[in-house]
Design a protein around this motif. Structure first.
Motif, mmCIF file in Angstrom:
data_model
loop_
_atom_site.group_PDB
_atom_site.id
_atom_site.type_symbol
_atom_site.label_atom_id
_atom_site.label_comp_id
_atom_site.label_asym_id
_atom_site.label_seq_id
_atom_site.Cartn_x
_atom_site.Cartn_y
_atom_site.Cartn_z
ATOM 1 N N SER A 80 -10.614 -17.219 27.469
ATOM 2 C CA SER A 80 -10.616 -16.520 25.909
ATOM 3 C C SER A 80 -11.917 -15.482 25.675
ATOM 4 O O SER A 80 -13.338 -16.203 26.229
ATOM 5 N N PHE A 81 -11.809 -14.453 25.347
ATOM 6 C CA PHE A 81 -13.176 -13.756 25.356
ATOM 7 C C PHE A 81 -12.928 -12.254 24.359
ATOM 8 O O PHE A 81 -12.032 -12.198 23.855
ATOM 9 N N ARG A 82 -13.904 -12.585 23.419
ATOM 10 C CA ARG A 82 -13.608 -11.610 22.070
ATOM 11 C C ARG A 82 -14.654 -10.990 21.919
ATOM 12 O O ARG A 82 -15.902 -11.352 21.961
ATOM 13 N N PHE A 83 -14.244 -9.205 21.516
ATOM 14 C CA PHE A 83 -15.509 -8.807 21.625
ATOM 15 C C PHE A 83 -14.799 -7.597 20.807
ATOM 16 O O PHE A 83 -13.814 -7.426 19.978
ATOM 17 N N SER A 84 -15.720 -6.372 20.402
ATOM 18 C CA SER A 84 -15.275 -6.040 20.006
ATOM 19 C C SER A 84 -14.647 -4.827 20.016
ATOM 20 O O SER A 84 -15.666 -4.121 21.058
ATOM 21 N N ILE A 85 -14.217 -3.587 19.488
ATOM 22 C CA ILE A 85 -15.089 -2.151 19.766
ATOM 23 C C ILE A 85 -15.199 -0.645 18.871
ATOM 24 O O ILE A 85 -14.585 -1.633 17.333
ATOM 25 N N VAL B 124 -9.699 -9.539 20.214
ATOM 26 C CA VAL B 124 -10.216 -7.925 19.945
ATOM 27 C C VAL B 124 -10.638 -7.608 17.948
ATOM 28 O O VAL B 124 -9.519 -7.880 17.778
ATOM 29 N N ASN B 125 -11.381 -7.789 18.484
ATOM 30 C CA ASN B 125 -11.651 -7.404 16.317
ATOM 31 C C ASN B 125 -12.512 -5.264 16.644
ATOM 32 O O ASN B 125 -13.137 -4.522 17.506
ATOM 33 N N LEU B 126 -12.133 -5.223 14.843
ATOM 34 C CA LEU B 126 -11.914 -4.599 14.706
ATOM 35 C C LEU B 126 -13.290 -2.961 14.575
ATOM 36 O O LEU B 126 -13.478 -2.747 14.459
ATOM 37 N N PHE B 127 -13.932 -4.791 13.162
ATOM 38 C CA PHE B 127 -15.135 -3.991 12.326
ATOM 39 C C PHE B 127 -16.001 -4.960 12.954
ATOM 40 O O PHE B 127 -16.039 -6.058 12.353
ATOM 41 N N HIS B 128 -17.363 -4.337 13.450
ATOM 42 C CA HIS B 128 -18.267 -5.705 13.911
ATOM 43 C C HIS B 128 -19.701 -4.850 13.510
ATOM 44 O O HIS B 128 -20.547 -4.549 14.573
ATOM 45 N N PHE B 129 -19.813 -4.960 11.526
ATOM 46 C CA PHE B 129 -21.000 -4.690 11.142
ATOM 47 C C PHE B 129 -21.403 -2.797 11.581
ATOM 48 O O PHE B 129 -22.438 -2.369 11.401
ATOM 49 N N ASP B 130 -19.871 -2.632 12.148
ATOM 50 C CA ASP B 130 -20.912 -0.516 12.792
ATOM 51 C C ASP B 130 -20.097 0.100 12.334
ATOM 52 O O ASP B 130 -19.495 0.711 13.725
ATOM 53 N N ASP C 278 -0.190 -3.877 23.847
ATOM 54 C CA ASP C 278 0.513 -4.359 24.698
ATOM 55 C C ASP C 278 0.642 -5.371 26.050
ATOM 56 O O ASP C 278 0.466 -6.244 26.043
ATOM 57 N N ARG C 279 -1.100 -5.474 25.565
ATOM 58 C CA ARG C 279 -1.619 -6.280 25.806
ATOM 59 C C ARG C 279 -2.960 -7.389 25.620
ATOM 60 O O ARG C 279 -3.389 -8.266 25.933
ATOM 61 N N VAL C 280 -3.230 -7.136 24.126
ATOM 62 C CA VAL C 280 -3.705 -7.738 23.166
ATOM 63 C C VAL C 280 -2.977 -8.126 22.483
ATOM 64 O O VAL C 280 -2.324 -7.859 21.679
ATOM 65 N N LYS C 281 -3.344 -9.803 22.428
ATOM 66 C CA LYS C 281 -2.388 -10.181 21.192
ATOM 67 C C LYS C 281 -2.924 -11.323 20.264
ATOM 68 O O LYS C 281 -2.220 -11.628 19.002
ATOM 69 N N LYS C 282 -3.907 -11.180 20.073
ATOM 70 C CA LYS C 282 -5.002 -11.730 18.978
ATOM 71 C C LYS C 282 -6.278 -10.869 18.532
ATOM 72 O O LYS C 282 -6.579 -9.865 19.288
ATOM 73 N N TRP C 283 -5.623 -10.725 17.232
ATOM 74 C CA TRP C 283 -6.070 -9.115 17.120
ATOM 75 C C TRP C 283 -7.385 -10.158 14.812
ATOM 76 O O TRP C 283 -6.869 -10.570 14.358
ATOM 77 N N PHE C 284 -8.249 -9.430 15.394
ATOM 78 C CA PHE C 284 -9.623 -9.298 14.057
ATOM 79 C C PHE C 284 -9.945 -8.126 13.345
ATOM 80 O O PHE C 284 -10.044 -7.404 13.705
ATOM 81 N N THR C 285 -9.565 -8.346 12.393
ATOM 82 C CA THR C 285 -9.532 -7.305 11.452
ATOM 83 C C THR C 285 -11.324 -6.334 10.680
ATOM 84 O O THR C 285 -11.996 -5.645 11.116
ATOM 85 N N HIS C 286 -11.531 -7.273 10.875
ATOM 86 C CA HIS C 286 -13.377 -8.053 10.426
ATOM 87 C C HIS C 286 -14.300 -9.184 11.053
ATOM 88 O O HIS C 286 -13.641 -10.136 11.179
ATOM 89 N N ASN C 287 -14.943 -8.780 11.177
ATOM 90 C CA ASN C 287 -16.508 -10.258 11.568
ATOM 91 C C ASN C 287 -17.254 -10.269 10.741
ATOM 92 O O ASN C 287 -17.780 -9.497 10.519
#
Ligand code: BGP
Length: 470
Positions: free
Chosen positions: A83-88, A125-131, A164-173
């Motif tokens: 598994s791997f977490r990145f942000s958009i 996938v995380n949506l907001f990482h300080f950016d 459809d392909r990402v099942k773990k979402w995060f609103t903020h880091n």
């Protein structure tokens, strides 16, 4: 490294445990001015004040993941990721924050997700990482409720595009960090020092979070889970003296429970509200907010842990002229005999990870959680390269192992912890510290065209993941 036999494993983790790492868009992608990306606050701040960044290195290239993601994802597999977490990057996907969706960005994130899935690595996938997109900061960033709406639209677009392909979402880091850095302690743009504005930013961040959770739940994404990533630095009092204990309690309210409680329980701690009221620092709110927060709690909690926070009662009365700060209520305490990571200046206290997990079990309904970041940044790692070119980072292996022992104990005691993600996969750009401290399982050699080489810890991590323990 060979598979071990059952007898050789002292710390075995539950089946399906998530082994991997976390990173963020700004810290690895580079291509800051390519692919149609709009500027974010980091691009802008660097342009204005390059001197604020270690060795004057900014975010334009970083680790070049934008161009090298295929090679990197193959390496992730080699170091044992499942598994791997990145942000958009919001400003890559929607360059001005509110307008057109950038199709080049859609393609890029689609390709990254495809590549991960091909390698059997689950994308988190995380949506907001300080950016914050610069266009959004220009109208006030999180201080402006219109930015909250823009963020919710952005979140919805992401769920639609990739749900459809990402099942773990995060609103903020670590949503407290932009509050601290940008509005209290001057280590993020916009470098404001103003407690009232900090409170408003924190509050709107939670509103944005709750609305994104609401949107996600309305969309009914099959098998989808949504959560938030929090840096839950435990607050330890110097002593059992009531004044020290109270100091630690207040620090905990400000830095942990200001996000943890609304996200998990749907309510702010009453004593935090009282404290803010007493000092005239409540945020501006809207009537329906309370219900919104109440109804939209998370499914999954990510826990980042690096260091403890040690506090004591204040030694002196606060300077009445100085800006109002959380430190009006406590002083920091340097515990004699503490173990330090001298490069980052952070204490290493492995048991802290266990204390956090037990707190989650006992006071937060044992919500499903995972360690979403933990790691050790070290300066000058090139000096540890051996004759085969492998960085011998035994200190990192020890750091991970000693923390994992406590995670294991927490699991034995019934904590619902599902995985361990290291910070981070490959050396990356640490904000104003740029490339000073290296955290990766994989080295990125800035002198040699960013050549990647697996460190000793990378091989160790692979064995850890394959054996599901050590
Ligand atoms: C966390 C952040 C990361 C990362 C890490 C290491 O707070 O989520 O973005 O950078 O800390 O800290 P630093 O890079 O400041 O050394």
């Amino acid at each position: 490294m060979k598979q071990r036999t059952n007898q050789e494993i002292s710390f075995r983790f539950p089946k399906g445990f998530w082994w991997g790492s976390a990173t963020s868009a700004t810290q690895i992608e580079g291509a800051a001015k390519e692919g149609g990306k709009g500027p974010n606050i980091w691009d802008y701040w660097y342009e204005k004040e390059p001197n604020r960044f270690f060795n004057g290195v900014g975010p334009e290239v970083t680790s070049d993941f934008y161009h090298r993601y295929k090679e990197d994802i193959a390496l992730m597999k080699e170091v044992g990721h499942n598994s791997f977490r990145f942000s958009i990057s919001w400003s890559r996907l929607i360059p001005d924050g509110v307008g057109e969706v950038n199709q080049e960005a859609v393609k890029f994130y689609h390709d990254v997700i495809t590549e991960l899935l091909i390698h059997d690595i689950e994308p988190f996938v995380n949506l907001f990482h300080f950016d914050m997109p610069l266009a959004m900061q220009k109208i006030g960033g999180w201080e402006n409720r219109n930015v909250v709406d823009a963020y919710v639209r952005y979140a919805k677009i992401c769920f639609e595009l990739f749900g459809d392909r990402v099942k773990k979402w995060f609103t903020h880091n670590e949503p407290i960090v932009p509050v601290e850095g940008g509005y209290l302690y001057d280590f993020h743009y916009p470098n404001v020092v103003d407690f009232q504005r900090a409170v408003q930013v924190a509050y709107h961040t939670i509103i944005a979070h709750a609305k994104a959770v609401q949107t996600f739940k309305q969309m009914n994404i099959q098998d989808g889970k949504i959560g938030i990533i929090l840096n839950l630095t435990p607050s330890y009092p110097r002593s059992a003296h009531p004044a020290d204990v109270r100091a630690a309690h207040i620090a905990d309210l400000f830095f942990n429970r200001s996000f943890l409680d609304p996200a998990v329980t749907g309510e702010y701690p009453q004593d935090l509200v009282e404290l803010l009221r007493e000092h005239g620092h409540l945020p501006v709110t809207e009537e329906e907010d309370k219900e919104l927060i109440k109804q939209n709690t998370i499914d999954l909690l990510g826990i980042n842990y690096y260091q403890p926070r040690r506090v004591k009662a204040k030694e002196h009365l606060p300077n009445p002229e100085a800006p109002f700060m959380p430190e009006r209520f406590f002083d920091y305490y340097v515990m004699p005999g503490r173990k330090m990571n001298p490069y980052r200046g952070w204490e290493i206290y492995e048991k802290g990870i266990y204390d956090i997990l037990i707190n989650i079990k006992e006071n937060y309904n044992n919500i499903e959680c995972f360690i979403s970041e933990n790691g050790m940044g070290v300066e000058g790692e090139e000096r540890f390269r051996d004759e085969n070119g492998v960085i011998q980072d035994d200190y990192r292996i020890e750091f991970i192992r000693e923390h994992l022992k406590w995670v294991h104990k927490a699991i034995e005691e019934g904590v619902n912890v599902k995985g361990y993600h290291l910070w981070t996969f490959m050396d990356n750009w640490s904000w104003t510290n740029a490339y000073k401290n290296r955290y990766g399982l994989v080295a990125v050699d800035l002198e040699q065209n960013e050549k990647r080489t697996i460190k000793k810890s990378g091989y160790w991590f692979k064995a850890l993941s394959e054996n599901n323990g050590f």
